[in-house]
Design a protein around this motif. Structure first.
Motif, PDB file in Angstrom:
ATOM      1  N   PRO A 784     -13.112 -56.617 -13.032  1.00  0.00           N
ATOM      2  CA  PRO A 784     -13.174 -55.441 -13.920  1.00  0.00           C
ATOM      3  C   PRO A 784     -13.414 -54.144 -13.163  1.00  0.00           C
ATOM      4  N   GLY A 785     -14.231 -54.206 -12.107  1.00  0.00           N
ATOM      5  CA  GLY A 785     -14.505 -53.000 -11.333  1.00  0.00           C
ATOM      6  C   GLY A 785     -13.276 -52.476 -10.609  1.00  0.00           C
ATOM      7  N   ILE A 786     -12.456 -53.381 -10.073  1.00  0.00           N
ATOM      8  CA  ILE A 786     -11.227 -52.965  -9.393  1.00  0.00           C
ATOM      9  C   ILE A 786     -10.244 -52.383 -10.400  1.00  0.00           C
ATOM     10  N   GLY A 787     -10.154 -52.992 -11.568  1.00  0.00           N
ATOM     11  CA  GLY A 787      -9.288 -52.435 -12.604  1.00  0.00           C
ATOM     12  C   GLY A 787      -9.718 -51.040 -13.000  1.00  0.00           C
ATOM     13  N   ALA A 788     -11.022 -50.834 -13.167  1.00  0.00           N
ATOM     14  CA  ALA A 788     -11.536 -49.511 -13.525  1.00  0.00           C
ATOM     15  C   ALA A 788     -11.226 -48.497 -12.427  1.00  0.00           C
ATOM     16  N   MET A 789     -11.333 -48.913 -11.160  1.00  0.00           N
ATOM     17  CA  MET A 789     -11.009 -48.020 -10.044  1.00  0.00           C
ATOM     18  C   MET A 789      -9.545 -47.579 -10.110  1.00  0.00           C
ATOM     19  N   ILE A 794      -5.124 -43.049 -11.744  1.00  0.00           N
ATOM     20  CA  ILE A 794      -3.765 -42.846 -12.252  1.00  0.00           C
ATOM     21  C   ILE A 794      -3.349 -41.383 -12.151  1.00  0.00           C
ATOM     22  N   GLY A 795      -4.270 -40.475 -12.261  1.00  0.00           N
ATOM     23  CA  GLY A 795      -3.950 -39.060 -12.105  1.00  0.00           C
ATOM     24  C   GLY A 795      -4.129 -38.533 -10.695  1.00  0.00           C
ATOM     25  N   ASP A 796      -4.474 -39.382  -9.740  1.00  0.00           N
ATOM     26  CA  ASP A 796      -4.736 -38.972  -8.354  1.00  0.00           C
ATOM     27  C   ASP A 796      -3.433 -38.527  -7.689  1.00  0.00           C
ATOM     28  N   PRO A 797      -3.363 -37.286  -7.195  1.00  0.00           N
ATOM     29  CA  PRO A 797      -2.117 -36.826  -6.563  1.00  0.00           C
ATOM     30  C   PRO A 797      -1.768 -37.585  -5.292  1.00  0.00           C
ATOM     31  N   ARG A 798      -2.725 -38.313  -4.725  1.00  0.00           N
ATOM     32  CA  ARG A 798      -2.393 -39.112  -3.544  1.00  0.00           C
ATOM     33  C   ARG A 798      -1.514 -40.301  -3.902  1.00  0.00           C
ATOM     34  N   SER A 806       3.646 -47.400 -11.885  1.00  0.00           N
ATOM     35  CA  SER A 806       3.586 -48.841 -11.616  1.00  0.00           C
ATOM     36  C   SER A 806       2.168 -49.372 -11.717  1.00  0.00           C
ATOM     37  N   VAL A 807       1.204 -48.608 -11.226  1.00  0.00           N
ATOM     38  CA  VAL A 807      -0.189 -49.033 -11.319  1.00  0.00           C
ATOM     39  C   VAL A 807      -0.594 -49.176 -12.784  1.00  0.00           C
ATOM     40  N   ALA A 808      -0.239 -48.188 -13.597  1.00  0.00           N
ATOM     41  CA  ALA A 808      -0.623 -48.220 -15.008  1.00  0.00           C
ATOM     42  C   ALA A 808      -0.021 -49.417 -15.724  1.00  0.00           C
ATOM     43  N   PHE A 809       1.274 -49.612 -15.588  1.00  0.00           N
ATOM     44  CA  PHE A 809       1.914 -50.708 -16.303  1.00  0.00           C
ATOM     45  C   PHE A 809       1.623 -52.056 -15.644  1.00  0.00           C
ATOM     46  N   GLY A 810       1.235 -52.032 -14.361  1.00  0.00           N
ATOM     47  CA  GLY A 810       0.746 -53.251 -13.732  1.00  0.00           C
ATOM     48  C   GLY A 810      -0.539 -53.729 -14.376  1.00  0.00           C
ATOM     49  N   GLN A 811      -1.372 -52.800 -14.800  1.00  0.00           N
ATOM     50  CA  GLN A 811      -2.589 -53.161 -15.525  1.00  0.00           C
ATOM     51  C   GLN A 811      -2.254 -53.784 -16.879  1.00  0.00           C
ATOM     52  N   VAL A 812      -1.202 -53.303 -17.507  1.00  0.00           N
ATOM     53  CA  VAL A 812      -0.760 -53.905 -18.766  1.00  0.00           C
ATOM     54  C   VAL A 812      -0.291 -55.336 -18.529  1.00  0.00           C
ATOM     55  N   GLY A 813       0.402 -55.560 -17.410  1.00  0.00           N
ATOM     56  CA  GLY A 813       0.912 -56.885 -17.107  1.00  0.00           C
ATOM     57  C   GLY A 813      -0.135 -57.859 -16.609  1.00  0.00           C
ATOM     58  N   ASN A 814      -1.287 -57.365 -16.222  1.00  0.00           N
ATOM     59  CA  ASN A 814      -2.378 -58.201 -15.712  1.00  0.00           C
ATOM     60  C   ASN A 814      -3.217 -58.671 -16.896  1.00  0.00           C
ATOM     61  N   ASP A 827      -7.985 -43.016 -25.138  1.00  0.00           N
ATOM     62  CA  ASP A 827      -8.432 -41.659 -24.824  1.00  0.00           C
ATOM     63  C   ASP A 827      -7.190 -40.791 -24.607  1.00  0.00           C
ATOM     64  N   ARG A 828      -7.015 -39.769 -25.422  1.00  0.00           N
ATOM     65  CA  ARG A 828      -5.801 -38.950 -25.354  1.00  0.00           C
ATOM     66  C   ARG A 828      -5.644 -38.271 -24.001  1.00  0.00           C
ATOM     67  N   ASP A 829      -6.753 -37.890 -23.370  1.00  0.00           N
ATOM     68  CA  ASP A 829      -6.661 -37.254 -22.060  1.00  0.00           C
ATOM     69  C   ASP A 829      -6.120 -38.245 -21.027  1.00  0.00           C
ATOM     70  N   ASN A 830      -6.573 -39.472 -21.098  1.00  0.00           N
ATOM     71  CA  ASN A 830      -6.060 -40.488 -20.183  1.00  0.00           C
ATOM     72  C   ASN A 830      -4.564 -40.697 -20.398  1.00  0.00           C
ATOM     73  N   LEU A 831      -4.186 -40.846 -21.658  1.00  0.00           N
ATOM     74  CA  LEU A 831      -2.785 -41.090 -21.967  1.00  0.00           C
ATOM     75  C   LEU A 831      -1.916 -39.919 -21.509  1.00  0.00           C
ATOM     76  N   GLN A 832      -2.407 -38.701 -21.683  1.00  0.00           N
ATOM     77  CA  GLN A 832      -1.648 -37.528 -21.265  1.00  0.00           C
ATOM     78  C   GLN A 832      -1.518 -37.465 -19.744  1.00  0.00           C
ATOM     79  N   ALA A 833      -2.572 -37.881 -19.032  1.00  0.00           N
ATOM     80  CA  ALA A 833      -2.510 -37.889 -17.564  1.00  0.00           C
ATOM     81  C   ALA A 833      -1.390 -38.801 -17.078  1.00  0.00           C
ATOM     82  N   LEU A 834      -1.217 -39.940 -17.748  1.00  0.00           N
ATOM     83  CA  LEU A 834      -0.116 -40.838 -17.401  1.00  0.00           C
ATOM     84  C   LEU A 834       1.217 -40.258 -17.843  1.00  0.00           C
ATOM     85  N   LEU A 835       1.259 -39.709 -19.035  1.00  0.00           N
ATOM     86  CA  LEU A 835       2.505 -39.150 -19.561  1.00  0.00           C
ATOM     87  C   LEU A 835       3.022 -38.018 -18.688  1.00  0.00           C
ATOM     88  N   ASP A 836       2.120 -37.238 -18.123  1.00  0.00           N
ATOM     89  CA  ASP A 836       2.528 -36.114 -17.276  1.00  0.00           C
ATOM     90  C   ASP A 836       3.265 -36.568 -16.020  1.00  0.00           C
TER      91      ASP A 836
END
Length: 912
Positions: A784-789, A794-798, A806-814, A827-836
């Motif tokens: 759970p801790g690695i998933g949270a990390m 997901i919004g990290d510019p690095r 891929s990271v986001a949808f990989g979590q869906v597949g896990n 959380d709408r802010d989280n979803l928007q960060a991915l949508l952007d």
């Protein structure tokens, strides 16, 4: 945006005084045909722009400095005005147009440009009506580099800035104003001003340059052949450009084709394999089409961050880096990916580029054909890489999507950008390719190729639609019945199901066949459909077998077999070429399974595909399915042997509801495959075939995961350290195709600090292959801790945009992270960060945050989450409908089989 400009017009025979508009928006211009005869301006088009104004030629003069936040341009478009009006509809998206006018007969008619909607439809309102005939539209503008891998966008790697483009399908309008539809094919004159010490790549070769001050150089390029806007491309920055030997002339092309490779700074040396193997694909394609490469140069470009896999831009094909940056010692899987994708993009130079669809409803003509042709070309160019049955595998795979009630037809009407976005899916690529393969097998390879060649000759450097293509095929192959039969697969969704029963009561044996639409458990669709199916049957006895084909048009039909004796068995899909599933009575199934040795490998795979489909529709029990699966798992052919893994994975992850039941599935997998894995070993061996290498990778993955093979996991865990020392590993220590699996196992078996360190190392690396392997391994963690990390980054510019997605949808597949990812997305802010980070044309895919679940309750929650937003996401309505249906179908499958599967495998585990 509104532009306020000074106007001073001189029209033929009429002098309009100079006047300044009042502060505020200009009043809408009034068009008149004569005194007192006002004519309304045209309404905003709902779909295509129409032919009131048709572009004839573009002049693009762009200033692209990747270090800046914006770029700028001057565009001149020669047009033919067929319906004069003071309002011209065109395309432009997020462009700051500072000046716009029409020049006609030496007279300038000033105009006001404004974007009319979020999809990029724009209007130009002229202060006076033009005349019918030729004119030139002029625009001066600037715009931001896009932030989501579309249009003209910026990539920063190793503190160096680059600019790349992705214009298909409707993103050229983010880079310049124009008529952004495939029907409008025109020449382009291109000029680019960029830093003197940086390279610029576009569709044609450079023909001149001059310094313009401030360290910038304006480069000019040869005028292109006629092209639609979506096939223009740019790459600007401190690029490595590798000049390679031209593709030699051959019996089709009498001139050498210039060839170059392009990559980010410092990576050019990794392009050698890709460049060295390009010529063989080009030669194969030229011979097939009997038509030389249609364009004067070929650059292949490795892009560090790219939303698609690749894009067929004329003269400047772009790819994700990992598809081009490889060598001869890389894994067979990576070399196959290179050959397949490269073949696909090169095939587009003829189908899509040379002959372009008139509108996006015929995008299947591009993508289906390139998918099918890539398999043929790669098989001929790289016979050792195992492409002979690639189309079959894709056909079997896409049939599950095509069984959805919410699926679409191959040639789907395009009524909005939602439909354009939805057209780039497995139905277009895989189903379309499979249908082409089926009709090629039916009419014969030579006859089919004659039709394709006729089409190239008729429509070269022009546009065509499905009717043009089918007419060419029918005339070239001399099979006029092909048109209606092929159309029956284009204009309705779904997979045909052919129920066949052998009747030997008459003078000759006959197959009694009945066709309908295949539907899985829980489907709401109707079975009442029929096709014109080119059905080929293999039948025989212990001494010989024969093949017979007929076109089945009716819902019920009889096929008389050309033999006097009653066959022992029959296979309703000879050679596995037919895009349909089949059903048999008990005697038919038993006879076919007992004669598996008489089937070829493609037929054996189609057999299991139809058996699996019968199980998923509730027409075959779990025990019967597994009995056939265990037989096929012993096959010599890799594809046949591994075909049962998909259903076993479904049972493991969806239907086995207790620990003992899952242990039973794992035990069956080990029983089916562990001995074979041990024989293959982890290391690549001298003399390994392609099948050996690919089988090793598949079995290592499934046995270390669902199979829970303890000693294999220990060995893979140890091998991860050898690789991580310098990101290299000797082939005689570990097959390169197993590196990702070894990293995943290490993440699972070690403390969280290992995963955290691997993730940080990936972020610091510029090696796209390592980054992909590392991120995939960390993303598979159940911690759970690695998933949270990962979710926090997901919004990290690095993270590159494609990696963040891929990271986001990989979590869906896990399975272990799926619920936490769902809660994160609330959380709408989280979803928007991915949508952007998702390009406009893929934004509808965001609904996949609710995929992977298996209950009606979660489907209801997902529907409630997106029902008010989905219309604002391109491709969203269909993506949501299909995601909801998959969740509900999974629930129906679970209701039907969970108890049966759990009981069966719990007992299997205790016996094992």
């Amino acid at each position: 945006m509104i532009i306020r400009i000074l106007t001073c017009l001189a029209l033929v025979g009429l002098l309009a005084g100079c006047q300044r508009s009042d502060v505020g928006e200009l009043d809408p211009p009034i068009q008149t045909e004569g005194p007192g005869e006002p004519v309304p301006v045209p309404e905003m088009p709902a779909g295509q722009l129409g032919d009131a104004v048709v572009p004839q030629r573009y002049m693009l003069d762009l200033t692209i400095v990747p270090e800046r936040e914006r770029f700028s341009g001057r565009v001149a478009i020669d047009v033919e005005i067929g319906e004069p009006s003071t309002r011209i509809w065109l395309h432009g998206n997020r462009l700051n147009v500072t000046e716009a006018w029409l020049e006609q007969g030496g007279v300038r008619i000033d105009g006001e440009y404004a974007q009319a909607d979020d999809t990029g439809i724009a209007r130009l309102d002229l202060v006076a009506p033009p005349e019918a005939g030729a004119g030139t539209l002029h625009f001066e503008y600037d715009a931001p580099f896009d932030q989501a891998l579309e249009g003209l966008y910026k990539v920063v790697e190793d503190e160096r800035a680059y600019a790349f483009t992705q214009f298909q399908a409707t993103s050229a309008r983010l880079a310049f104003p124009g008529f952004d539809e495939p029907v409008f094919k025109t020449p382009f004159e291109i000029h680019v001003t960029a830093p003197a010490d940086e390279r610029v790549i576009t569709a044609t070769g450079e023909i001149g340059s001059r310094a313009v001050g401030q360290g910038l150089v304006r480069r000019s390029y040869a005028v292109t052949p006629p092209l639609p806007t979506y096939l223009i491309a740019f790459a600007v920055g401190p690029l490595d450009v590798v000049e390679w030997a031209p593709v030699p002339a051959n019996d089709v092309r009498d001139w050498p084709l210039p060839l170059r490779g392009v990559a980010a700074a410092g990576k050019g040396g990794q392009l050698e394999f890709a460049l060295e193997n390009t010529a063989r694909l080009v030669h194969v394609l030229e011979r097939y089409f009997d038509y030389q490469m249609p364009y004067p140069k070929l650059d292949i470009i490795a892009v560090p961050d790219f939303a698609a896999g690749a894009m067929e831009n004329v003269g400047a094909i772009t790819y994700r880096e990992q598809l081009l940056l490889l060598d001869a010692d890389d894994s067979v899987g990576r070399r196959r990916a290179y050959a397949s994708v490269h073949g696909h993009e090169l095939a587009h130079q003829w189908f899509g580029n040379l002959v372009t669809p008139k509108w996006w409803d015929d995008i299947w003509l591009n993508e289906s054909f390139a998918t099918w042709m890539a398999a043929k070309a790669a098989d001929e160019a790289f016979p050792d890489l195992g492409f002979e049955d690639q189309i079959l595998g894709r056909a079997i795979g896409v049939m599950n999507a095509d069984a959805l009630a919410s699926t679409r037809q191959v040639r789907e009407p395009i009524e909005s950008n939602h439909d354009i976005a939805g057209a780039f899916d497995g139905i277009t690529y895989a189903k379309g390719g499979a249908v082409l393969s089926m009709f090629e097998a039916w009419v014969g390879e030579d006859a089919f190729r004659a039709g394709v060649r006729l089409h190239m000759q008729r429509f070269g450097h022009d546009v065509a639609d499905y009717a043009d293509f089918l007419t060419s095929l029918a005339e070239g192959s001399e099979r006029p019945e092909l048109v209606d039969a092929f159309s029956s697969f284009l204009f309705q969704p779904g997979v045909p199901l052919v129920a066949a029963e052998l009747n030997c009561a008459g003078d000759r044996p006959e197959l009694e066949v009945e066709q309908s639409r295949y539907l899985p458990l829980g489907s709401s669709a109707s079975r009442d459909q029929q096709w014109e199916i080119p059905m080929c049957v293999r039948f025989g006895d212990e001494n010989e077998n024969q093949r017979h084909c007929e076109l089945v048009k009716a819902a019920e039909a009889g096929i008389e077999l050309p033999t006097e004796s009653c066959p022992d068995w029959f296979m309703p899909n000879a050679d596995g070429k037919g895009y349909y599933r089949f059903a048999l009575d008990d005697a038919g199934w038993a006879a076919l399974v007992s004669n598996l040795n008489s089937l070829d490998d493609a037929e054996a795979r189609m057999l299991l595909g139809s058996v699996s489909a019968a199980w998923r529709s509730g027409d075959m029990g779990t025990g019967a399915l597994l009995e056939i699966a265990e037989v096929l798992a012993q096959a010599d052919d890799r594809e046949v042997a591994t075909a049962p893994i998909g259903d076993l994975n479904t049972m493991y992850s969806r239907l086995a509801e207790t620990g003992p039941a899952r242990a039973g599935v794992a035990a069956m997998l080990r029983g089916m495959y562990a001995e074979r894995m041990q024989a293959l070993g982890l290391a690549a061996r001298e003399g390994d075939s392609t099948d050996d290498s690919l089988l090793r990778a598949t079995l290592a993955s499934v046995l270390s995961d669902e199979g829970r093979h303890g000693s294999l996991r220990e060995s893979l865990n140890a091998a991860a350290d050898d690789y991580l020392e310098d990101l290299e590993i000797a082939r005689d220590a570990l097959d390169p195709g197993l590196v990702g699996t070894a990293l995943r196992v290490a993440v699972e078996m070690r403390e969280a600090e290992f995963a955290e360190g691997l993730f940080e190392r990936a972020l610091q690396s510029t090696d796209s292959t390592f980054r992909g392997r590392a991120l995939g391994a960390v993303g598979a963690s159940e911690d759970p801790g690695i998933g949270a990390m990962l979710r926090a980054h997901i919004g990290d510019p690095r993270l590159r945009d494609n990696e963040a997605i891929s990271v986001a949808f990989g979590q869906v597949g896990n399975e272990a992270q799926r619920e936490a990812m769902w809660q994160w997305a609330q959380d709408r802010d989280n979803l928007q960060a991915l949508l952007d980070r998702i390009p406009t044309w893929r934004k509808g895919s965001i609904v996949a945050v609710g995929a992977g679940f298996c209950s009606d309750e979660r489907a209801d929650a997902l529907e409630a989450m997106f029902e008010d937003r989905v219309q604002d996401l391109e491709g969203g309505p269909r993506a949501l409908a299909q995601t909801l249906e998959r969740v509900r179908l999974c629930a129906a499958l679970k209701d039907e089989y969970a108890d049966e599967v759990t009981g069966f495998f719990a007992g299997y585990a205790s016996e094992a």
